[in-house]
Scaffold this active site. Structure first.
Site, PDB file in Angstrom:
ATOM      1  N   ASP A 183      31.906  45.486  30.521  1.00 15.68           N
ATOM      2  CA  ASP A 183      31.715  45.440  31.964  1.00 15.68           C
ATOM      3  C   ASP A 183      32.518  46.580  32.585  1.00 15.68           C
ATOM      4  O   ASP A 183      33.467  47.092  31.984  1.00 15.68           O
ATOM      5  CB  ASP A 183      32.203  44.082  32.485  1.00 15.68           C
ATOM      6  CG  ASP A 183      31.969  43.918  33.975  1.00 15.68           C
ATOM      7  OD1 ASP A 183      30.968  44.443  34.474  1.00 15.68           O
ATOM      8  OD2 ASP A 183      32.808  43.284  34.628  1.00 15.68           O
ATOM      9  N   LYS A 223      35.119  54.630  62.862  1.00 16.12           N
ATOM     10  CA  LYS A 223      34.993  54.771  61.406  1.00 16.12           C
ATOM     11  C   LYS A 223      33.615  54.266  61.002  1.00 16.12           C
ATOM     12  O   LYS A 223      33.168  53.221  61.506  1.00 16.12           O
ATOM     13  CB  LYS A 223      36.070  53.941  60.698  1.00 16.12           C
ATOM     14  CG  LYS A 223      35.983  53.925  59.184  1.00 16.12           C
ATOM     15  CD  LYS A 223      37.006  52.966  58.591  1.00 16.12           C
ATOM     16  CE  LYS A 223      36.612  51.534  58.892  1.00 16.12           C
ATOM     17  NZ  LYS A 223      37.569  50.545  58.380  1.00 16.12           N
ATOM     18  N   ASP A 231      34.696  40.053  32.809  1.00 18.46           N
ATOM     19  CA  ASP A 231      35.611  39.190  33.550  1.00 18.46           C
ATOM     20  C   ASP A 231      34.909  38.298  34.557  1.00 18.46           C
ATOM     21  O   ASP A 231      35.540  37.450  35.171  1.00 18.46           O
ATOM     22  CB  ASP A 231      36.662  40.037  34.280  1.00 18.46           C
ATOM     23  CG  ASP A 231      36.043  40.937  35.350  1.00 18.46           C
ATOM     24  OD1 ASP A 231      34.802  41.133  35.318  1.00 18.46           O
ATOM     25  OD2 ASP A 231      36.788  41.439  36.204  1.00 18.46           O
ATOM     26  N   ASP A 263      29.073  37.660  33.221  1.00 22.38           N
ATOM     27  CA  ASP A 263      29.305  38.075  31.835  1.00 22.38           C
ATOM     28  C   ASP A 263      29.265  36.904  30.855  1.00 22.38           C
ATOM     29  O   ASP A 263      29.220  37.125  29.634  1.00 22.38           O
ATOM     30  CB  ASP A 263      30.670  38.769  31.709  1.00 22.38           C
ATOM     31  CG  ASP A 263      30.764  40.014  32.567  1.00 22.38           C
ATOM     32  OD1 ASP A 263      29.815  40.811  32.536  1.00 22.38           O
ATOM     33  OD2 ASP A 263      31.777  40.178  33.274  1.00 22.38           O
TER      34      ASP A 263
END
Length: 1065
Positions: free
Chosen positions: A381, A548, A754, A758
């Site tokens: 991963d 922003k 993690d 997975d």
């Protein structure tokens, strides 16, 4: 027939009538809960197929929602919003399963036969043997049960991730209900900081973002929308679909629940993980083949010799047959079965696990230690494994120059220099919040306590004390800021130069427009420092707008840019500047960075003004702004990952990246860490139509949308590359990638990860490796090995340890099997030669379970031979644990040498008692046929005219077996030293392993105990002997040393294609 779409599939919208909820042919009903079609439908159509939800199309927030009675009925029909736990294997079944091992069945059969022999012949030795074998069986089986016992809590771990209560609209009002009582059709409210309680389609979205990295692999929060998704979009990429267990950021939203419980995305993964069968490890396969071979050899050899002995010794009575069966057949069975090997292997693996624990690698499934050493492909991963899972400012483009990685300081933030403008905008136009020191301490302790809890359930199995000590010695810092990861990255960057709290105290925010997916910018208004000082004397105040947002949007709103060379710090925007801007922007984007732009503008207004932005009408500047600069943010690679990947490549191990992130981001990280080596020769399949040079490329980046359509030929081409990145993958894709590597390449695959996404691949892999610090509990439960420091580099250490343990197990087997031929010959002497046996059955047992255990286990601590990590991974089909070369060495070379030494001591023992082997009349003689020194009646020897009483016979027999025993065991004590290496010279390799000295010392002590201590002598069948057997043993050991050092010298100087090297090395 219901249409079902898993989380990885493309939605079936082109074939579905959204208005009527039927297929295009009008015959097939759509089960909305199974296949959520709502993300592709207009809100009016959604309201039509969900009339009981009472959606108010004019004002979503005033929708009535389900009635309590309707919700109760649906709860009965759909069930609770929780995951169905899989059936659990009872503990007693798990224990009994251990005794189905072929090896233990063979030992059980031997034990039963020993007890039967005792019942028939009445020899107490056979009872001792049977009980000892049963004890070995029980201890070995229970030990395997204890070591292999694995708490399958995957679904429970999923449940821990879910919220417990949520807010819904029911009966025309907001209510707080238990998440498990949520039903399809409910209108659920979510806001910043809450977890999504079920899969829901957004009906109303106000600047809401969700973070579901553990599910999708995206490290950045995703901006949500209530706009209809384009037909054919994958479910995981639908902006208007919220997934169960996702964390909300910033805004708020109202969603219609479309899937609950097992039907949710996380429920689908739970089912996928639970249904993935746990396969045999490579070591289990090798041991199974080895045990089968030993069983066949043992039974075949024992049966052959037993039948031959019956005819050769003309055994006609049942008493004679039973005697031959007990003293021949049974002892050959026992001799061929290395009873101590299972315990030795388990001990080797346990000790290896402890060594790995000291390197912060926690082993949950012991036999996977060796599997990791055989790994040829690592599917890793990206987020949290190869990267830090921590968004970080990497580059800044300001004042028309690039600032890389280091911070530069502004003397005064009140000035209009580019640096001051940058810091003001980055700190103030930011929704991230500071965390107090006391709260940081609490979070730090909470993290550490969580780490303790996460390893506590496996600590007892894998020496967890070492792991805990290692983990708790790591620097565990709580984050200083909370909020959107990009905002936190900016604050962390700025805080080291200018205190965020002090700057915000100096510049209170007067007004804010949050970021939303339509405007793509965030805006705040503050008073300038000069205005704060002069406010009492003026009605007009100088304010500053700070903005922003997306670079292209910000640039279009600016007419000037910050520059140190300009008199007032501003230069007019020019085409040349825009070209420089585009070049910097494209460079950042091509490297997988997330790019933000900052701008500002000062303006004057009344000090009592009330700012507003109703209906996108602003009473403050939002155009003609002053451009400040660009900020590049990314989740950077871990510092030691490039070196770790380089070591993997040198060891012949391929590393593939499998991530849910964008292909460009995956490619950028892969290039930085060295996974992709030649950036100009990479096959990039970023969508369903892109093509490239499949054969000539050196690496590949594959979009998840292409994976399902790949042929086996294309898979073979891709997997043959040195580096491959799979991007935008789903859990099912990851599972498919692992299966293809195993099926098409025959590879031993390790998967690291993690996240929740997975878990299925971790379980399917030959060895699953999860992150131990920051990995999800789901991934940790599905994995076999945990990296307790979350350091990918630790996997290289684990691979080296795995390779070393495979080598050491081979050495242990070579050492252990060397005593089998002498033990078999000791039985054949009685069966076919009509001679006294060389060993008693209990002596054989004391060798296997006593004298040889210490030296054999000491090999677990043996250091690796040179260049171990420079070799290619072993080929499971060719480089077997028990190879023909190993069998030839153990049986033919070392076995024959030790057997000759034992026979020499055996012969000398009888010669000292004035007996020749010819005195034990060979089969067919009319007198003396029964003279094997086991008779209770006196026996007369014509050659010496000597009569031997029963007591004298037993003494002579005991001396003979003791001489054989001492020579065998002591020769093995010499043999253990040359078994420490396979190619290197022992004198070069060294004697650093002190445990071998201890093991041999314990073995010597046991030999003295069994041979010279009264009382124990009677049980084992030994007697006091002189110096002759010891000399025979030392001579035998010297011959073994001479042969091994000579052969290893030859192997070191031989060419790889040398036929002798290939057969015997």
């Amino acid at each position: 027939m219901a249409i079902e779409v898993a989380v990885n599939n493309i939605a079936p919208c082109p074939d579905v009538d959204m208005e009527n909820g039927t297929s295009r042919d009008g015959n097939e009903a759509v089960t909305v809960n199974d296949a959520p079609v709502e993300p592709y439908m207009e809100i009016q159509a959604i309201a039509k197929i969900h009339p009981e939800s009472h959606i108010n199309l004019q004002n979503i927030e005033k929708s009535a929602g389900l009635s309590s009675s309707e919700a109760a009925n649906r709860l009965i029909n759909y069930g609770k919003n929780c995951l169905t736990p899989p059936p659990k294997t009872p503990e007693w079944k798990l224990l009994l399963k251990q005794f189905q091992n072929t090896f233990l069945i063979l030992l059980i059969a031997s034990a039963v036969l020993s007890v039967v022999a005792f019942a028939i012949a009445g020899d107490i030795t056979n009872l001792y043997l049977g009980l000892a074998l049963l004890a070995v069986v029980f201890l070995t089986g229970f030990g395997q049960y204890h070591e292999e016992r694995k708490a399958l809590k995957i679904v429970d771990s999923f449940s821990l991730m879910l919220a417990t209560t949520c807010r819904v609209l029911r009966d025309g009002q907001q209510q707080t209900v238990q998440v498990e009582n949520l039903v399809p059709g409910d209108l659920v409210l979510v806001k910043d900081g809450e977890k999504v309680p079920a899969d829901a389609v957004l009906l109303l979205c106000r600047a809401l973002k969700t973070e579901c990295a553990s599910l999708t692999g995206e490290s950045e929060p995703i901006s949500c929308s209530d706009q209809v998704s384009v037909k054919g979009t994958q479910l995981l990429e639908c902006k208007n679909l919220l997934f169960n267990s996702s964390l909300c950021f910033d805004g708020m939203g109202i969603g219609l629940v479309v899937r609950t419980g097992d039907k949710t995305a996380i429920g689908t993964i739970a089912k996928l993980a639970s249904n993935t069968q746990l396969g045999e490890s490579t070591l289990q396969k090798e041991i199974r083949v080895f045990v089968g071979l030993i069983a066949i050899v043992a039974v075949t050899m024992a049966t052959t010799f037993f039948v031959a002995s019956v005819f050769l010794q003309e055994a006609n009575s049942s008493t004679d047959i039973i005697k031959l069966f007990v003293n021949g057949f049974l002892i050959i069975i026992v001799a061929n079965v290395p009873q101590g090997l299972p315990s030795t292997v388990i001990s080797l693996l346990s000790l290896a696990a402890r060594n790995m624990a000291q390197r912060s690698v926690l082993v949950k499934r012991l036999d996977c230690v060796e599997t990791l050493g055989s790994t040829s492909i690592i599917c890793s991963d990206k987020t949290g494994t190869l990267t830090k899972n921590e968004m970080t400012v990497t580059d800044i483009w300001c004042n028309q120059r690039l600032v890389k990685r280091h911070r530069w300081e502004a003397k005064s933030l009140a000035s209009h220099e580019p640096q001051a403008l940058f810091y003001r905008a980055a700190i103030l136009c930011n929704r991230g919040q500071s965390i107090s020191e006391s709260d940081q301490d609490m979070v730090t302790e909470s993290i550490r306590e969580s780490q303790r809890q996460r390893i506590s359930n496996v600590s007892r199995l894998s020496w967890g004390a070492s792991v805990q000590q290692s983990v708790l010695s790591l620097e565990t810092n709580a984050p200083k800021f909370s909020g959107n990861p990009s905002d936190c990255a900016l604050l962390s960057y700025c805080d080291r130069m200018h205190s965020v709290s002090n700057v915000r105290q100096d510049y209170p925010i007067l007004f804010e427009v949050p970021f939303n997916s339509t405007n793509k910018w965030q805006l705040v208004i503050v008073k300038s420092r000069e205005s704060v000082q002069e406010e009492q004397d003026n009605k007009q105040v100088v304010y500053e707008v700070l903005m922003k947002g997306a670079p292209e949007v910000i640039l279009n709103r600016c007419i000037t840019f910050a520059s140190k060379t300009a008199k007032n710090g501003e230069n007019e925007m020019t085409e040349a500047f825009k070209e420089e801007f585009n070049k910097a922007y494209e460079d950042f984007a091509s490297k997988g960075r997330r790019v933000l732009a900052l701008c500002s503008r000062t303006f004057q207004a009344d000090k009592d003004i009330v700012f507003n932005a109703d209906n996108d009408i602003y009473n403050f500047p939002t155009t003609d702004l002053h451009f400040i600069g660009l900020v590049a943010i990314m989740d950077p690679p871990r510092d030691n990952v490039p070196d770790a990947i380089a070591k993997c490549h040198r060891a012949g191990v391929k590393v593939f990246m499998v991530t849910g992130d964008h292909p460009f981001t995956a490619k950028a990280i892969a290039t930085q860490v060295g996974l992709l080596k030649n950036e100009n020769n990479i096959l990039l399949l970023e969508d369903e139509t892109s093509e490239g040079e499949w054969e000539t490329c050196e690496g590949a980046v594959i979009h998840g949308s292409r994976i399902d359509g790949l042929s086996d030929e294309q898979w073979n081409t891709i997997l043959s590359k040195s580096g491959v990145c799979f991007a935008r993958t789903t859990p099912a894709h990851k599972l498919l990638i692992v299966k293809k590597c195993q099926a098409l390449l025959g590879a031993i695959v390790a998967v690291t990860g993690d996240g929740v996404n997975d878990a299925p691949a971790l379980k399917q892999a030959d060895v699953g490796v999860a992150m131990g610090l920051n990995g999800s509990a789901v991934a940790q439960e599905a994995a076999d090995i945990l990296l307790m420091d979350d350091n990918f580099a630790s996997i290289v250490d684990a691979i080296e340890e795995g390779r070393k343990i495979f080598e050491n197990i081979k050495k242990t087997i070579a050492y252990t099997l060397a005593h089998i031929l002498p033990e078999v010959v000791s039985a054949v002497l009685s069966l076919l030669g009509g001679l006294p046996a060389g060993l008693t059955a209990l002596q054989v047992l004391t060798i296997d379970l006593g004298t040889e255990l210490g030296p054999a286990i000491s090999l677990a601590y043996e250091k690796a031979e040179a260049n171990l990590m420079e070799r290619k991974p072993r080929d499971p089909a060719k480089d077997r644990l028990v190879s023909p070369a190993l069998m030839f060495y153990s049986y033919v070379i070392s076995g024959v040498i030790i057997t000759l030494g034992c026979l020499m001591a055996y012969w000398f023992s009888y010669k000292q008692n004035d007996l020749r082997l010819s005195d034990f009349h060979a089969p067919g003689f009319e007198i003396g046929d029964s003279f094997t020194l086991t008779a209770s009646e006196p026996v007369f020897i014509e050659r010496t005219q000597t009569t031997y009483t029963g007591a004298q016979q037993r003494r002579i027999f005991s001396e003979g077996v003791t001489a054989f025993y001492i020579t065998l065991t002591v020769a093995q004590f010499c043999h253990i030293w040359v078994c420490k290496t396979r190619i290197s010279s022992l004198f070069v390799h060294g004697f650093d392993n002190k445990l071998t000295f201890y093991g041999v010392g314990v073995g010597f002590a046991l030999v003295m105990l069994f041979c010279y201590v009264p009382g124990i002598q009677d049980i084992v069948g030994s007697a006091m002997v002189g110096w002759v057997p010891w000399v025979c043993a030392l001579v035998t050991g010297a011959v073994l040393w001479l042969y091994n050092e000579s052969s290893k010298w030859y192997f070191r100087h031989a060419e790889p294609d040398d036929i002798v090297f290939r057969i015997f090395a």
